[in-house]
Design a protein around this motif. Structure first.
Motif, short mmCIF file in Angstrom:
data_model
loop_
_atom_site.label_atom_id
_atom_site.label_comp_id
_atom_site.label_asym_id
_atom_site.label_seq_id
_atom_site.Cartn_x
_atom_site.Cartn_y
_atom_site.Cartn_z
N GLN A 23 64.08 -52.59 -4.41
CA GLN A 23 63.85 -52.68 -5.76
C GLN A 23 65.32 -52.84 -6.58
O GLN A 23 65.96 -51.57 -6.48
N PHE A 24 65.59 -53.78 -7.25
CA PHE A 24 66.99 -53.56 -7.91
C PHE A 24 66.94 -54.66 -9.10
O PHE A 24 65.92 -55.77 -8.95
N GLU A 25 67.79 -54.83 -9.82
CA GLU A 25 68.09 -55.83 -10.83
C GLU A 25 69.64 -56.48 -10.51
O GLU A 25 70.37 -55.87 -10.00
N ILE A 46 71.96 -53.68 -9.72
CA ILE A 46 71.45 -52.18 -10.12
C ILE A 46 70.27 -51.56 -9.44
O ILE A 46 69.49 -52.49 -9.64
N TYR A 47 70.55 -50.75 -8.59
CA TYR A 47 69.41 -50.09 -7.84
C TYR A 47 68.80 -49.11 -8.33
O TYR A 47 69.18 -48.40 -9.23
N VAL A 81 77.96 -52.70 -7.51
CA VAL A 81 76.52 -51.91 -7.29
C VAL A 81 76.62 -50.45 -7.87
O VAL A 81 77.66 -49.81 -7.65
N LEU A 82 75.62 -50.51 -8.87
CA LEU A 82 75.52 -49.17 -9.31
C LEU A 82 74.00 -48.81 -9.55
O LEU A 82 73.16 -49.59 -9.36
N SER A 83 74.13 -47.55 -9.56
CA SER A 83 72.66 -46.90 -9.70
C SER A 83 72.22 -47.32 -11.09
O SER A 83 72.89 -47.50 -12.03
N ASN A 97 79.49 -60.12 -21.32
CA ASN A 97 78.46 -61.22 -21.36
C ASN A 97 77.87 -61.27 -20.06
O ASN A 97 78.55 -61.62 -19.17
N TYR A 98 76.53 -61.52 -20.01
CA TYR A 98 75.70 -61.49 -18.75
C TYR A 98 74.44 -62.03 -18.95
O TYR A 98 73.79 -62.50 -19.95
N ILE A 99 73.96 -62.45 -17.70
CA ILE A 99 72.42 -63.26 -17.89
C ILE A 99 71.76 -62.30 -16.64
O ILE A 99 72.64 -62.02 -15.48
N LYS A 100 70.48 -62.03 -16.77
CA LYS A 100 69.84 -61.29 -15.74
C LYS A 100 69.35 -62.42 -14.91
O LYS A 100 68.71 -63.32 -15.15
N ILE A 101 69.48 -62.24 -13.43
CA ILE A 101 69.03 -63.09 -12.63
C ILE A 101 67.79 -62.65 -11.92
O ILE A 101 66.91 -63.50 -11.64
N TYR A 102 67.65 -61.24 -11.49
CA TYR A 102 66.47 -60.86 -11.03
C TYR A 102 66.10 -59.29 -11.53
O TYR A 102 66.99 -58.80 -11.60
#
Length: 102
Positions: A23-25, A46-47, A81-83, A97-102
């Protein structure tokens, strides 16, 4: 590559790959979102804090994402990679500036 803006939210192959893992984003940020002339695709994974002891699986997933996207888009892929806690402390997403993929 660099001749079109890339938005990974609609990449079905990537979603399939991501569904099989810990599970991560996953977020896309940087120049590949903003301009047609970019050098790489920047991602932030992000885990969950509960996955902290599962570093090997996180590394395997990072490499699988990188390999898939490199082949798919013929460009370099840079994955940070970050917690969850590290992201909160660094406020990484507040700075880009970002978009969430998952």
């Amino acid at each position: 590559m660099g001749n079109l803006i890339i938005n990974l939210t609609d990449d079905i192959g990537l979603k399939k790959l991501l569904d099989e893992t810990i599970q991560f984003e996953l977020y896309q940020f940087g120049s590949s979102l903003e301009k047609e002339d970019f050098n790489d695709i920047d991602l932030l994974l992000i885990y969950k804090n509960s996955e902290k002891n599962n570093q090997n699986q996180i590394l395997i997933q990072k490499n699988a994402i990188k390999m898939y996207l490199s082949e798919q888009y013929q460009t370099d892929i840079d994955i940070t990679v970050l917690s969850e806690n590290e992201e909160i402390e660094k406020k990484f997403l507040e700075q880009v500036n970002y978009i969430k993929i998952y």
